[in-house]
Design a protein around this motif. Structure first.
Motif, PDB file in Angstrom:
ATOM      1  N   UNK A  68      26.558  13.977  68.694  1.00 21.65           N
ATOM      2  CA  UNK A  68      27.567  12.953  68.431  1.00 21.65           C
ATOM      3  C   UNK A  68      27.985  12.997  66.961  1.00 21.65           C
ATOM      4  N   UNK A  69      26.992  13.127  66.084  1.00 20.54           N
ATOM      5  CA  UNK A  69      27.304  13.225  64.647  1.00 20.54           C
ATOM      6  C   UNK A  69      28.186  14.420  64.345  1.00 20.54           C
ATOM      7  N   UNK A  70      27.831  15.596  64.885  1.00 22.60           N
ATOM      8  CA  UNK A  70      28.608  16.800  64.620  1.00 22.60           C
ATOM      9  C   UNK A  70      30.018  16.673  65.184  1.00 22.60           C
ATOM     10  N   UNK A  71      30.135  16.166  66.406  1.00 24.27           N
ATOM     11  CA  UNK A  71      31.451  16.029  67.024  1.00 24.27           C
ATOM     12  C   UNK A  71      32.323  15.042  66.257  1.00 24.27           C
ATOM     13  N   UNK A  72      31.726  13.942  65.809  1.00 21.43           N
ATOM     14  CA  UNK A  72      32.456  12.966  64.996  1.00 21.43           C
ATOM     15  C   UNK A  72      32.900  13.593  63.682  1.00 21.43           C
ATOM     16  N   UNK A  73      31.992  14.335  63.023  1.00 23.19           N
ATOM     17  CA  UNK A  73      32.319  14.968  61.742  1.00 23.19           C
ATOM     18  C   UNK A  73      33.445  15.986  61.899  1.00 23.19           C
ATOM     19  N   UNK A  74      33.347  16.841  62.902  1.00 25.02           N
ATOM     20  CA  UNK A  74      34.344  17.890  63.099  1.00 25.02           C
ATOM     21  C   UNK A  74      35.690  17.283  63.506  1.00 25.02           C
ATOM     22  N   UNK A  75      35.652  16.248  64.314  1.00 28.19           N
ATOM     23  CA  UNK A  75      36.883  15.551  64.698  1.00 28.19           C
ATOM     24  C   UNK A  75      37.523  14.891  63.480  1.00 28.19           C
ATOM     25  N   UNK A  76      36.718  14.232  62.666  1.00 25.24           N
ATOM     26  CA  UNK A  76      37.233  13.564  61.471  1.00 25.24           C
ATOM     27  C   UNK A  76      37.792  14.559  60.469  1.00 25.24           C
ATOM     28  N   UNK A  77      37.212  15.740  60.431  1.00 24.48           N
ATOM     29  CA  UNK A  77      37.650  16.765  59.488  1.00 24.48           C
ATOM     30  C   UNK A  77      38.987  17.384  59.880  1.00 24.48           C
ATOM     31  N   UNK A  78      39.221  17.585  61.174  1.00 24.03           N
ATOM     32  CA  UNK A  78      40.339  18.416  61.620  1.00 24.03           C
ATOM     33  C   UNK A  78      41.574  17.631  62.053  1.00 24.03           C
ATOM     34  N   UNK A  79      41.467  16.332  62.268  1.00 25.10           N
ATOM     35  CA  UNK A  79      42.590  15.574  62.811  1.00 25.10           C
ATOM     36  C   UNK A  79      43.311  14.741  61.748  1.00 25.10           C
ATOM     37  N   UNK A  80      44.560  14.449  62.033  1.00 24.21           N
ATOM     38  CA  UNK A  80      45.334  13.535  61.195  1.00 24.21           C
ATOM     39  C   UNK A  80      45.177  12.129  61.757  1.00 24.21           C
ATOM     40  N   UNK A  81      44.704  11.223  60.927  1.00 25.54           N
ATOM     41  CA  UNK A  81      44.524   9.835  61.352  1.00 25.54           C
ATOM     42  C   UNK A  81      45.780   9.041  60.992  1.00 25.54           C
ATOM     43  N   UNK A  82      46.335   8.312  61.966  1.00 26.73           N
ATOM     44  CA  UNK A  82      47.665   7.712  61.785  1.00 26.73           C
ATOM     45  C   UNK A  82      47.818   6.835  60.549  1.00 26.73           C
ATOM     46  N   UNK A  83      46.798   6.073  60.201  1.00 29.70           N
ATOM     47  CA  UNK A  83      46.939   5.103  59.107  1.00 29.70           C
ATOM     48  C   UNK A  83      46.396   5.611  57.778  1.00 29.70           C
ATOM     49  N   UNK A  84      46.016   6.891  57.714  1.00 29.62           N
ATOM     50  CA  UNK A  84      45.396   7.432  56.505  1.00 29.62           C
ATOM     51  C   UNK A  84      46.309   8.497  55.906  1.00 29.62           C
ATOM     52  N   UNK A  85      47.077   8.123  54.894  1.00 29.81           N
ATOM     53  CA  UNK A  85      48.054   9.044  54.312  1.00 29.81           C
ATOM     54  C   UNK A  85      47.688   9.498  52.902  1.00 29.81           C
ATOM     55  N   UNK A  86      46.614   8.980  52.328  1.00 35.80           N
ATOM     56  CA  UNK A  86      46.283   9.328  50.947  1.00 35.80           C
ATOM     57  C   UNK A  86      44.897   9.912  50.783  1.00 35.80           C
ATOM     58  N   UNK A  87      43.911   9.032  50.779  1.00 38.31           N
ATOM     59  CA  UNK A  87      42.537   9.445  50.501  1.00 38.31           C
ATOM     60  C   UNK A  87      42.011  10.434  51.548  1.00 38.31           C
ATOM     61  N   UNK A  88      42.190  10.108  52.832  1.00 37.31           N
ATOM     62  CA  UNK A  88      41.616  10.915  53.902  1.00 37.31           C
ATOM     63  C   UNK A  88      42.036  12.368  53.888  1.00 37.31           C
ATOM     64  N   UNK A  89      43.337  12.668  53.838  1.00 32.12           N
ATOM     65  CA  UNK A  89      43.756  14.072  53.826  1.00 32.12           C
ATOM     66  C   UNK A  89      43.217  14.862  52.634  1.00 32.12           C
ATOM     67  N   UNK A  90      43.068  14.196  51.503  1.00 34.80           N
ATOM     68  CA  UNK A  90      42.544  14.909  50.334  1.00 34.80           C
ATOM     69  C   UNK A  90      41.051  15.201  50.490  1.00 34.80           C
ATOM     70  N   UNK A  91      40.315  14.285  51.105  1.00 36.42           N
ATOM     71  CA  UNK A  91      38.905  14.546  51.386  1.00 36.42           C
ATOM     72  C   UNK A  91      38.779  15.684  52.397  1.00 36.42           C
TER      73      UNK A  91
END
Length: 390
Positions: free
Chosen positions: A339-362
């Motif tokens: 679950x941790x790995x899947x969450x991490x890989x999903x968070x790394x590779x996808x564009x989150x609708x409300x995150x336009x600044x900090x998230x993409x740079x991380x």
């Protein structure tokens, strides 16, 4: 009917458990709500971990997989208009994954079960579980208008997220954890050669994309889409155009497109139910946990669960209850790591609708770190090919 183990669910988890129990000399019946054709008609994942490959070999269901499956020693990460290879084989000391469709794997297990003359009941309706808090559990079902009862020592709930097994557990005995992701995957299956010899996971400002395959002539592609999208709103041309935009130019130009033979949208979620044992009832696979498909862990976690469960039953009939007593804790340690790995890989590779600044740079920093740090790449590789069993 009287058996040692009643397996509820005739998908890959139930049939794999049944084959393991057969090899161990344990009598079991498989009960499946749907028809055999329906089960084999479901389009599902196709990346098998090293441990799943070995398990299929052990139960005598791996021959066609080795003839037709595609062995992969790496994956590619796409971002900033370029693709970077993660060498799974090198980073894990020789481990690989196998591309082999879940439908084909299930068919092989069904054929092995039928060839051994073992009992599988398809179209078993109105399944109910009884007295699993005692040492005399049973399962009842209706077939062709006739009610049947299976007396057993144990019930294995392998009937998926929407099945009767977890729903039969009293609510106050179950704790659930869930995360719903704010996007889905639009997937297309086509009779076209894959664009790459290995899977491509692409991070793009327009959203995630995945280039996968089922064979040398059949491709499976995905793009991140909005949750409210409908598959029939996407024409084939619109899908191919959007997919190309999210890939490196040389890959997009090399892609062979064609009519879709299957098109669907899947929401993404993480879900875990604890514990996974309730008296003589044991949950396995999607009945107990769901992971987003990014890390290719769903089928492999189900295989891991039933591996532990078959061992636990074999130990019980050999005189030890340690395996069944430890089943839930043992499984959940592996489940939460997946679950941790899947969450991490999903968070790394996808564009989150409300995150336009900090998230993409991380994300950009993490991806750059992955391709420059052998330690970081090794962590990804070890999780992708499958962590070792306990």
């Amino acid at each position: 009917m009287r058996v040692q183990v009643a397996i509820v669910g005739g998908g890959p988890a139930g049939h794999l458990l049944g084959q393991q129990l057969y090899k161990a000399g344990i009598d079991a019946v498989v009960l499946e709500q749907r028809s055999q054709a329906y089960v084999l008609g479901r389009i599902r994942a196709g990346v098998l971990e090293q441990g799943t490959i070995e398990l299929l070999n052990q139960v005598g269901a791996g021959a066609r997989m080795h003839r037709e499956g595609l062995v992969h020693g790496g994956i590619e990460l796409g971002f900033n208009g370029r693709h970077h290879r993660i060498d799974l084989h090198k980073l894990t000391g020789g481990k690989r994954v196998m591309i082999y469709g879940q439908t084909e794997l299930t068919k092989d297990l069904m054929d092995a079960r039928a060839g051994a003359g073992l009992t599988t009941v398809y179209e078993a309706q109105d399944v109910t579980l009884h007295d699993f808090d005692s040492d005399q559990p049973s399962v009842r079902y209706t077939k062709d208008g006739i009610t049947h009862e299976v007396a057993c020592d144990f019930i294995a709930g392998c009937d998926g997220y929407h099945g009767v097994s977890r729903a039969s557990v009293p609510a106050d005995s179950l704790q659930t954890f869930e995360r719903i992701y704010p996007f889905g995957w639009l997937g297309v299956l086509s009779e076209t050669p894959p664009v790459s010899d290995e899977l491509i996971y692409a991070n793009h400002e327009r959203g995630f994309a995945l280039c996968s395959m089922r064979s040398h002539t059949r491709s499976r592609y995905y793009i991140q889409c909005a949750l409210e999208d409908k598959a029939d709103q996407w024409s084939d041309d619109a899908f191919w155009d959007e997919l190309r935009r999210r890939l490196a130019p040389e890959v997009a130009e090399a892609m062979v497109t064609g009519p879709s033979i299957e098109k669907s949208i899947a929401p993404l979620r993480s879900f875990v139910a604890e514990p996974m044992r309730f008296g003589r009832l044991f949950l396995a696979g999607d009945a107990a946990h769901i992971v987003p498909p990014t890390g290719a862990k769903g089928l492999n976690l189900a295989a891991s669960d039933v591996r532990y469960l078959a061992q636990a039953f074999a130990e019980f009939y050999a005189g030890s209850e340690a395996g069944i007593n430890n089943y839930s804790d043992t499984c959940l340690r592996r489940v939460w790591k997946a679950v941790r790995f899947s969450w991490w890989f999903t968070s790394l590779m996808h564009k989150f609708p409300d995150d336009t600044g900090f998230g993409p740079r991380v994300q950009a920093a993490e991806l750059d770190y992955l391709i420059r740090s052998e330690a970081a790449a090794t962590s990804l590789a070890e999780n992708y090919v499958g962590l070792p069993f306990e």
